[in-house]
Write a protein that holds these residues in place. Structure first.
Motif, mmCIF file in Angstrom:
data_model
loop_
_atom_site.group_PDB
_atom_site.id
_atom_site.type_symbol
_atom_site.label_atom_id
_atom_site.label_comp_id
_atom_site.label_asym_id
_atom_site.label_seq_id
_atom_site.Cartn_x
_atom_site.Cartn_y
_atom_site.Cartn_z
ATOM 1 N N TYR A 142 7.063 -41.681 -17.470
ATOM 2 C CA TYR A 142 6.572 -43.006 -17.880
ATOM 3 C C TYR A 142 5.652 -42.887 -19.098
ATOM 4 C CZ TYR A 142 4.374 -47.593 -17.673
ATOM 5 O OH TYR A 142 3.913 -48.835 -17.993
ATOM 6 N N SER B 104 5.745 -40.526 -21.398
ATOM 7 C CA SER B 104 6.547 -40.192 -22.573
ATOM 8 C C SER B 104 7.212 -41.443 -23.150
ATOM 9 C CB SER B 104 7.593 -39.149 -22.205
ATOM 10 O OG SER B 104 8.400 -38.846 -23.316
ATOM 11 N N ASN B 105 7.807 -42.282 -22.288
ATOM 12 C CA ASN B 105 8.454 -43.511 -22.759
ATOM 13 C C ASN B 105 7.428 -44.478 -23.346
ATOM 14 O OD1 ASN B 105 10.943 -42.531 -21.909
ATOM 15 N ND2 ASN B 105 10.770 -43.476 -19.879
ATOM 16 N N TYR B 106 6.261 -44.594 -22.671
ATOM 17 C CA TYR B 106 5.213 -45.497 -23.163
ATOM 18 C C TYR B 106 4.699 -45.043 -24.532
ATOM 19 C CZ TYR B 106 0.552 -47.518 -23.663
ATOM 20 O OH TYR B 106 -0.560 -48.160 -24.149
ATOM 21 N N LYS C 4 6.247 -43.192 -26.902
ATOM 22 C CA LYS C 4 7.219 -43.390 -27.983
ATOM 23 C C LYS C 4 7.360 -44.863 -28.335
ATOM 24 C CE LYS C 4 11.747 -41.825 -29.503
ATOM 25 N NZ LYS C 4 12.919 -40.997 -29.162
ATOM 26 N N LYS C 5 7.289 -45.730 -27.333
ATOM 27 C CA LYS C 5 7.391 -47.165 -27.584
ATOM 28 C C LYS C 5 6.162 -47.677 -28.320
ATOM 29 C CE LYS C 5 7.940 -51.582 -25.157
ATOM 30 N NZ LYS C 5 8.078 -52.235 -23.823
ATOM 31 N N THR C 6 4.988 -47.140 -28.002
ATOM 32 C CA THR C 6 3.734 -47.627 -28.591
ATOM 33 C C THR C 6 3.485 -47.046 -29.975
ATOM 34 O OG1 THR C 6 2.796 -47.808 -26.364
ATOM 35 C CG2 THR C 6 1.248 -47.843 -28.214
ATOM 36 N N GLY D 170 5.754 -45.129 -31.847
ATOM 37 C CA GLY D 170 6.917 -45.047 -32.716
ATOM 38 C C GLY D 170 7.461 -43.648 -32.884
#
Length: 750
Positions: A678, A680-682, A684-686, A688
């Motif tokens: 979670y 790692s995904n957060y 990259k989304k935040t 970039g």
């Protein structure tokens, strides 16, 4: 009588003469040593002290420049690109970027503004808002040389981090009025781009120089600051220019050098941080030094001649009185220095007499205080005490009746009243205040309480005592005891008997406990103090208060708490009843918090601190404030337990502070109370980019600075920036920048 016998008979005269001459000789030698040291060494000592001052100034400059450099790195690390996928401006990101810039600018008080602009965009984002780049430097920060076109051309050129000289800017905040302000501009380097941002930091020169304190240099000295390219950044002497003197300077391994020209000495220092050059110009020699030395010689010669003549005159003048004094003390025809022993004995006897008088006075005072405390202790008095009291009976009971007065002082929380006013001084002033109403016996009875017996001849005299207390309490609270809490209690009239002292003292202690919570006067008349037997403890309200606090609704809980205390205030309860109510609320609120040993320890410490506040509280407001603090503490703790750390600012700041450590993905997930997937995904989304790529960029940006500004090896730099070995560091560096660390260092040096 032979000449030798006459000489021996006058031995006392010779002793006086030679004693005075010895004093003069010592004074001459001391003066000569001071003359030699002060004249020959004063310049060297002053220049040494000035050198230390300049080195401290250089360290202050380096710290300030390093702070600005770190600030620029932080700005580059902000993950905001103003161009959206459709090649249009994303103003929402611009406003978010502005908020971050404002927080970063507030971290350094000498930062006036932070400006971020992008190649090909007219928009400039500052810590104070957004603006058109052209308008920003035409209207808000106007300068004849540093125009918008100049800054755009400079930003487009290849350059390192550059500090521009302090200069006058026409600054406008409203677009209408302008004021002149001295600013220093720092422009980030772009030889190796950290992001697509161009960052400018505007420094308030007045605040920067105030922090560095250039006034500590010796008078007449000046300081010139040159950057690594030998451009002038700061000069305290507008007439001073580096000229060709730098060509004659060879820096020592300590990066220092000295050059003398005419009556001026130049001290050169090179910064270890950024290779800035600091030139300190000081006077080479004091003027008229020879005339000062000659004048000092004349003064010493005149002093020697005058001293010898004065010694001879005083010897003859003092000899006869000394002989007479010796005879008066039984010296007779004593010769030699025996009279010194007599004089020493006289001095010793006088000192012993004074010490004995002081000891007797102190013992008498302590005996009176001891007798007074025994009269108050509440135990049956022995025959021995009555015998001891007989010589002091008139002192304690000069009139047929008495009133007892107690003064309780509560020092301010930040200090102790004893530091400013000693106990005996307070006792004396307290007694003086009551002296106009009748004879007084005042004593310190411990725990910052003072108790006094005031003799009263007529019943109306009690009113005079009350008036004197009220006037003194008002004066003392504004002057000598300002900031302290005062409580003064006055008993009814008692017959002058030892046994009545116990009863009067007990009345005073009860008066402290049973005072009304709304009583605003510092002086309490115990004759008029009412008794209130009732107190309201609303258990349903306490249950609602506890649930409200546990849910984190602090303000709502405060309102419920105020309602409970208002109900009891309306009943006019006593102070000890109010404190009991506050403790009941405290224990009711703390009951749900005993879940672990750590919580129990914290609860115990909280209870001890709370009870201390109640013990020292002198008013209703202080009692209510103490329990309100408990409510706020528990409410904030509940909110903090439910608050997540998963936010971009915290993550960015944590990585910036701990990049040199092993920041594995699992470690970050555990820190932020989430799973690695979670997080790692957060991330990259935040941000970039992936977490590992972002961490490498942060580490390598610091590695570049170490390569530029330090002599550390490649392996040491890799270790300092979080890489396990030099091979991993070199491979990662080459992957991102296309060259090895060694090649980058050579390019930066060139």
């Amino acid at each position: 009588m032979t000449p030798f016998n006459r000489l021996m008979a006058s031995r006392g005269l010779l002793q006086i003469f030679f004693a005075l001459l010895l004093v003069i000789t010592i004074m001459f030698i001391s003066n000569y040593i001071v003359y030699k040291n002060s004249i020959s060494g004063i310049y060297e000592k002053i220049t040494q002290n000035n050198s230390l001052v300049v080195q401290n100034i250089i360290q202050s400059f380096d710290s300030s420049f390093a702070a600005v450099n770190n600030l620029i790195f932080s700005v580059h690390g902000l993950p905001y690109d103003l161009e959206s996928e459709s090649k249009t401006l994303d103003m929402a990101k611009a406003f978010t970027l502005q908020e971050h810039l404002a927080r970063l600018a507030s971290s350094l008080d000498y930062v006036e503004d932070i400006i971020v602009f992008y190649d090909g965009l007219d928009l400039a984002v500052t810590s104070k808002g957004t603006s058109d780049f052209q308008v920003l430097f035409d209207k808000k920060y106007k300068h004849d040389t540093y125009t918008p076109k100049y800054w755009q051309m400079f930003a487009a050129s290849k350059h390192a981090l550059t500090f521009f000289p302090i200069s006058d800017y026409a600054v406008s905040t409203d677009g209408l009025t302008r004021r002149t302000q001295q600013l220093m501009v720092a422009m980030d380097g772009n030889k190796v781009r950290l992001s697509n941002k161009n960052v400018m930091v505007l420094l308030n020169a007045e605040k920067l120089l105030k922090q560095i304190d250039l006034k500590a240099m010796i008078p007449g000295a000046s300081l010139l600051v040159l950057d690594a390219s030998r451009n002038v950044v700061l000069s305290t002497d507008l007439a001073q220019e580096p000229g060709d003197i730098l060509n004659e300077v060879y820096f020592s391994p300590e990066k220092e050098a000295t050059l003398t020209r005419n009556d001026v000495e130049y001290h050169f220092y090179k910064s270890e941080y950024n290779d800035f050059i600091y030139i300190n110009k000081v006077p080479f020699k004091f003027q008229n030094i020879d005339s000062v030395g000659n004048a000092n010689h004349m003064i010493m010669i005149s002093a020697i001649i005058s001293a010898v003549l004065l010694s001879a005159f005083l010897s003859v003048y003092l000899y006869r009185p000394v002989k007479d004094i010796l005879k008066l003390f039984g010296g007779g025809q004593v010769k030699g220095n025996d009279f010194r022993k007599i004089y020493s004995g006289i001095v010793k006897v006088q000192a012993e007499n004074e010490a004995l008088k002081e000891q007797i006075r102190f013992s008498d005072q302590e005996l009176r205080r001891s007798l007074f405390l025994q009269m108050l202790d509440g135990y049956a008095h022995t025959r021995e005490l009555e015998l001891q009291l007989q010589p002091y009976y008139e002192f304690f009971f000069p009139e047929r009746q008495f009133v007892m007065v107690a003064l309780q002082i509560r020092p301010p929380s930040e200090g102790n009243v004893q530091q400013g006013l000693p106990i005996h001084e307070i006792t004396s002033r307290f007694a003086d205040a009551l002296g106009g109403a009748g004879p007084v016996a005042a004593f310190y009875t411990g725990s910052m309480q003072f108790t006094a017996l005031v003799g009263v001849a007529l019943p109306s005299g009690r009113k005079a005592v009350l008036g004197a207390l009220e006037g003194w309490a008002k004066y003392a609270s504004q002057e000598e005891l300002q900031g302290c809490g005062l409580w003064v209690g006055l008993t009814r009239l008692y017959d002058s008997k030892v046994t009545n002292c116990q009863e009067a003292y007990q009345d005073l202690k009860n008066g402290r406990v049973y005072r009304n919570i709304d009583a605003m006067e510092a002086v309490m008349d115990l004759e008029t103090s009412p008794y209130v037997p009732t107190m309201h403890v609303p258990f349903e309200s306490l249950e609602k208060l506890s649930n409200t606090v546990l849910s984190g609704k602090t303000e709502e809980a405060i309102q419920l708490l105020d309602h409970i205390f208002e109900e009891n205030t309306a009943l006019g309860i006593h102070h000890h009843q109010l404190a009991h109510l506050a403790k009941s609320v405290f224990y009711y609120l703390m009951k749900p918090n005993e879940s672990s040993a750590a919580d129990s320890k914290e609860s115990l410490q909280l209870e001890m601190a709370f009870c201390r506040k109640l013990d020292h509280a002198s008013s209703r407001a202080e009692v209510i404030e103490a329990i309100q603090d408990i409510v706020r503490f528990i409410g904030s703790k509940r909110l903090l337990e439910g608050k997540s750390k998963l936010n971009p600012e915290f993550i960015n700041q944590y990585i910036e502070l701990h990049y040199m450590e092993n920041l594995y993905l699992d470690h970050m997930a555990e820190l932020l109370n989430t799973s690695p997937k979670y997080f790692s995904n957060y991330f990259k989304k935040t941000f970039g980019v992936g977490y590992v790529e972002y961490l490498n960029k942060v580490r390598l940006s610091h590695a570049r600075e170490f390569l530029r500004h330090t002599e550390l090896s490649v392996a040491e730099i890799g270790e300092k920036t979080g890489y396990l070995n030099a091979s991993t560091f070199t491979t990662t560096f080459k992957k991102y920048y296309g060259i090895s660390p060694s090649e980058f260092r050579k390019m930066a040096a060139g």
